[in-house]
Write a protein that holds these residues in place. Sequence first.
Motif, PDB file in Angstrom:
ATOM      1  N   TYR A 142       0.842  -1.199   0.000  1.00 15.87           N
ATOM      2  CA  TYR A 142       0.000   0.000   0.000  1.00 15.87           C
ATOM      3  C   TYR A 142       0.876   1.248   0.000  1.00 15.87           C
ATOM      4  CZ  TYR A 142      -3.352   3.519   1.384  1.00 15.87           C
ATOM      5  OH  TYR A 142      -4.129   4.654   1.419  1.00 15.87           O
ATOM      6  N   GLU A 143       1.896   1.208   0.825  1.00 13.34           N
ATOM      7  CA  GLU A 143       2.785   2.360   0.966  1.00 13.34           C
ATOM      8  C   GLU A 143       3.507   2.696  -0.337  1.00 13.34           C
ATOM      9  OE1 GLU A 143       6.833   3.333   3.408  1.00 13.34           O
ATOM     10  OE2 GLU A 143       5.241   2.262   4.459  1.00 13.34           O
ATOM     11  N   ASN A 144       3.919   1.686  -1.104  1.00 11.50           N
ATOM     12  CA  ASN A 144       4.710   1.912  -2.308  1.00 11.50           C
ATOM     13  C   ASN A 144       3.896   1.955  -3.603  1.00 11.50           C
ATOM     14  OD1 ASN A 144       7.147   1.999  -0.852  1.00 11.50           O
ATOM     15  ND2 ASN A 144       7.255  -0.223  -0.855  1.00 11.50           N
ATOM     16  N   ALA A 145       2.602   1.755  -3.516  1.00 10.35           N
ATOM     17  CA  ALA A 145       1.766   1.749  -4.718  1.00 10.35           C
ATOM     18  C   ALA A 145       1.681   3.145  -5.326  1.00 10.35           C
ATOM     19  CB  ALA A 145       0.363   1.240  -4.377  1.00 10.35           C
ATOM     20  N   ASP A 146       1.507   3.193  -6.633  1.00 13.52           N
ATOM     21  CA  ASP A 146       1.328   4.456  -7.347  1.00 13.52           C
ATOM     22  C   ASP A 146      -0.142   4.845  -7.251  1.00 13.52           C
ATOM     23  OD1 ASP A 146       1.182   6.611  -9.044  1.00 13.52           O
ATOM     24  OD2 ASP A 146       1.550   5.457 -10.876  1.00 13.52           O
ATOM     25  N   HIS A 147      -0.489   5.634  -6.266  1.00 17.75           N
ATOM     26  CA  HIS A 147      -1.882   5.982  -6.024  1.00 17.75           C
ATOM     27  C   HIS A 147      -2.428   6.970  -7.055  1.00 17.75           C
ATOM     28  CE1 HIS A 147      -2.032   3.632  -2.375  1.00 17.75           C
ATOM     29  NE2 HIS A 147      -0.862   4.144  -2.048  1.00 17.75           N
ATOM     30  N   GLY A 148      -1.573   7.470  -7.919  1.00 13.95           N
ATOM     31  CA  GLY A 148      -2.026   8.309  -9.020  1.00 13.95           C
ATOM     32  C   GLY A 148      -2.389   7.488 -10.245  1.00 13.95           C
ATOM     33  N   GLY A 149      -2.088   6.196 -10.204  1.00 10.12           N
ATOM     34  CA  GLY A 149      -2.382   5.296 -11.311  1.00 10.12           C
ATOM     35  C   GLY A 149      -3.461   4.303 -10.932  1.00 10.12           C
ATOM     36  N   VAL A 150      -3.247   3.048 -11.323  1.00 10.75           N
ATOM     37  CA  VAL A 150      -4.218   1.983 -11.072  1.00 10.75           C
ATOM     38  C   VAL A 150      -3.619   0.998 -10.075  1.00 10.75           C
ATOM     39  CG1 VAL A 150      -5.584   0.134 -12.106  1.00 10.75           C
ATOM     40  CG2 VAL A 150      -5.164   2.235 -13.401  1.00 10.75           C
ATOM     41  N   VAL A 151      -4.363   0.719  -9.010  1.00  8.74           N
ATOM     42  CA  VAL A 151      -3.929  -0.239  -7.990  1.00  8.74           C
ATOM     43  C   VAL A 151      -5.063  -1.238  -7.781  1.00  8.74           C
ATOM     44  CG1 VAL A 151      -3.117  -0.571  -5.624  1.00  8.74           C
ATOM     45  CG2 VAL A 151      -2.562   1.556  -6.842  1.00  8.74           C
ATOM     46  N   VAL A 152      -4.731  -2.523  -7.880  1.00 12.99           N
ATOM     47  CA  VAL A 152      -5.703  -3.595  -7.673  1.00 12.99           C
ATOM     48  C   VAL A 152      -5.416  -4.226  -6.305  1.00 12.99           C
ATOM     49  CG1 VAL A 152      -6.570  -5.823  -8.501  1.00 12.99           C
ATOM     50  CG2 VAL A 152      -5.855  -4.057 -10.153  1.00 12.99           C
ATOM     51  N   TYR A 153      -6.387  -4.157  -5.415  1.00 12.99           N
ATOM     52  CA  TYR A 153      -6.280  -4.790  -4.101  1.00 12.99           C
ATOM     53  C   TYR A 153      -6.979  -6.139  -4.206  1.00 12.99           C
ATOM     54  CZ  TYR A 153      -4.958  -0.145  -2.640  1.00 12.99           C
ATOM     55  OH  TYR A 153      -4.314   1.053  -2.522  1.00 12.99           O
ATOM     56  N   TRP A 154      -6.301  -7.208  -3.787  1.00 11.85           N
ATOM     57  CA  TRP A 154      -6.814  -8.562  -3.954  1.00 11.85           C
ATOM     58  C   TRP A 154      -6.405  -9.417  -2.769  1.00 11.85           C
ATOM     59  CZ3 TRP A 154      -3.747 -13.042  -4.707  1.00 11.85           C
ATOM     60  CH2 TRP A 154      -2.375 -12.810  -4.700  1.00 11.85           C
ATOM     61  N   ARG A 155      -6.918 -10.657  -2.750  1.00  7.64           N
ATOM     62  CA  ARG A 155      -6.472 -11.642  -1.762  1.00  7.64           C
ATOM     63  C   ARG A 155      -6.505 -13.017  -2.414  1.00  7.64           C
ATOM     64  NH1 ARG A 155     -10.527 -14.801  -0.340  1.00  7.64           N
ATOM     65  NH2 ARG A 155     -12.642 -13.999  -0.305  1.00  7.64           N
ATOM     66  N   PRO A 156      -5.641 -13.919  -1.969  1.00 10.16           N
ATOM     67  CA  PRO A 156      -5.628 -15.277  -2.515  1.00 10.16           C
ATOM     68  C   PRO A 156      -6.957 -15.988  -2.271  1.00 10.16           C
ATOM     69  CG  PRO A 156      -3.613 -14.845  -1.287  1.00 10.16           C
ATOM     70  CD  PRO A 156      -4.547 -13.704  -1.016  1.00 10.16           C
ATOM     71  N   GLY A 157      -7.387 -16.773  -3.248  1.00  9.25           N
ATOM     72  CA  GLY A 157      -8.602 -17.557  -3.134  1.00  9.25           C
ATOM     73  C   GLY A 157      -9.862 -16.833  -3.560  1.00  9.25           C
ATOM     74  N   CYS A 158      -9.795 -15.552  -3.795  1.00 10.15           N
ATOM     75  CA  CYS A 158     -10.964 -14.774  -4.190  1.00 10.15           C
ATOM     76  C   CYS A 158     -11.231 -14.996  -5.678  1.00 10.15           C
ATOM     77  CB  CYS A 158     -10.727 -13.294  -3.918  1.00 10.15           C
ATOM     78  SG  CYS A 158     -11.972 -12.216  -4.656  1.00 10.15           S
ATOM     79  N   THR A 159     -12.364 -15.619  -6.001  1.00 15.70           N
ATOM     80  CA  THR A 159     -12.664 -15.921  -7.403  1.00 15.70           C
ATOM     81  C   THR A 159     -12.904 -14.650  -8.213  1.00 15.70           C
ATOM     82  OG1 THR A 159     -14.992 -16.274  -6.855  1.00 15.70           O
ATOM     83  CG2 THR A 159     -13.578 -18.220  -6.938  1.00 15.70           C
ATOM     84  N   TYR A 160     -13.460 -13.624  -7.608  1.00 18.27           N
ATOM     85  CA  TYR A 160     -13.669 -12.367  -8.321  1.00 18.27           C
ATOM     86  C   TYR A 160     -12.329 -11.710  -8.657  1.00 18.27           C
ATOM     87  CZ  TYR A 160     -18.431 -13.065  -6.772  1.00 18.27           C
ATOM     88  OH  TYR A 160     -19.670 -13.604  -6.537  1.00 18.27           O
ATOM     89  N   CYS A 161     -11.378 -11.821  -7.725  1.00 15.27           N
ATOM     90  CA  CYS A 161     -10.031 -11.300  -7.981  1.00 15.27           C
ATOM     91  C   CYS A 161      -9.369 -12.063  -9.113  1.00 15.27           C
ATOM     92  CB  CYS A 161      -9.165 -11.413  -6.722  1.00 15.27           C
ATOM     93  SG  CYS A 161      -9.750 -10.454  -5.325  1.00 15.27           S
ATOM     94  N   MET A 162      -9.492 -13.394  -9.080  1.00 16.83           N
ATOM     95  CA  MET A 162      -8.904 -14.219 -10.140  1.00 16.83           C
ATOM     96  C   MET A 162      -9.455 -13.818 -11.498  1.00 16.83           C
ATOM     97  SD  MET A 162      -8.785 -18.060  -8.639  1.00 16.83           S
ATOM     98  CE  MET A 162      -9.505 -18.118  -7.032  1.00 16.83           C
ATOM     99  N   LYS A 163     -10.753 -13.614 -11.561  1.00 17.41           N
ATOM    100  CA  LYS A 163     -11.411 -13.259 -12.826  1.00 17.41           C
ATOM    101  C   LYS A 163     -10.877 -11.926 -13.354  1.00 17.41           C
ATOM    102  CE  LYS A 163     -16.051 -12.264 -14.565  1.00 17.41           C
ATOM    103  NZ  LYS A 163     -17.458 -12.187 -14.178  1.00 17.41           N
ATOM    104  N   LEU A 164     -10.872 -10.902 -12.509  1.00 11.72           N
ATOM    105  CA  LEU A 164     -10.416  -9.589 -12.954  1.00 11.72           C
ATOM    106  C   LEU A 164      -8.930  -9.606 -13.300  1.00 11.72           C
ATOM    107  CD1 LEU A 164     -11.079  -6.609 -13.502  1.00 11.72           C
ATOM    108  CD2 LEU A 164     -10.479  -6.155 -11.108  1.00 11.72           C
ATOM    109  N   ARG A 165      -8.120 -10.198 -12.443  1.00  8.77           N
ATOM    110  CA  ARG A 165      -6.675 -10.213 -12.677  1.00  8.77           C
ATOM    111  C   ARG A 165      -6.325 -10.990 -13.936  1.00  8.77           C
ATOM    112  NH1 ARG A 165      -4.251 -12.803  -8.079  1.00  8.77           N
ATOM    113  NH2 ARG A 165      -2.244 -11.889  -8.607  1.00  8.77           N
ATOM    114  N   THR A 166      -7.041 -12.069 -14.210  1.00  3.80           N
ATOM    115  CA  THR A 166      -6.797 -12.833 -15.440  1.00  3.80           C
ATOM    116  C   THR A 166      -7.161 -11.991 -16.655  1.00  3.80           C
ATOM    117  OG1 THR A 166      -7.162 -14.928 -14.315  1.00  3.80           O
ATOM    118  CG2 THR A 166      -7.380 -14.934 -16.708  1.00  3.80           C
ATOM    119  N   ARG A 167      -8.276 -11.307 -16.599  1.00 10.26           N
ATOM    120  CA  ARG A 167      -8.690 -10.463 -17.733  1.00 10.26           C
ATOM    121  C   ARG A 167      -7.730  -9.299 -17.945  1.00 10.26           C
ATOM    122  NH1 ARG A 167     -15.281 -10.541 -17.320  1.00 10.26           N
ATOM    123  NH2 ARG A 167     -15.440 -12.697 -18.007  1.00 10.26           N
ATOM    124  N   LEU A 168      -7.199  -8.758 -16.876  1.00 10.25           N
ATOM    125  CA  LEU A 168      -6.257  -7.641 -17.017  1.00 10.25           C
ATOM    126  C   LEU A 168      -4.927  -8.083 -17.618  1.00 10.25           C
ATOM    127  CD1 LEU A 168      -6.849  -5.572 -13.762  1.00 10.25           C
ATOM    128  CD2 LEU A 168      -7.635  -5.076 -16.094  1.00 10.25           C
TER     129      LEU A 168
END
Length: 126
Positions: free
Chosen positions: A27-53
């Motif tokens: 969080y501290e080192n993320a580029d907050h002026g750009g795009v940041v994806v917050y996720w967690r392991p095992g989350c199917t919605y995260c898997m779907k979005l991250r795969t599409r990206l």
Amino acid sequence: MSFALLVLGIALLVVTNLPRRGRTTSYENADHGGVVVYWRPGCTYCMKLRTRLRFTRLRYSEVNIWRDPRAAAFVRSVADGNETVPTVTVAGKAMVNPSKAQLLEAVRTRTPHLASGDGKPAGERD
């Protein structure tokens, strides 16, 4: 046949849960002026979005909220106290569980500096 599908499914699950090389940050080192994806392991919605990206040219960073307490606190602050992921920020504005289309539209309207030289957003392919 079903064993092969099971093995393939498990392999896909493992691969989609791996952090992306060069995109993982805190969080501290993320580029907050750009795009940041917050996720967690095992989350199917995260898997779907991250795969599409993966199939876009969009530049973004990823923060695993289970490894970063500040990131988890941020997600709770924009998701009514819940750790709802994926939560994505575009130029500092949060979107909870956006679709790929919603995310790319936000990039197009909020972050023209991420647009490619051909006038199209960096997240779109020809």
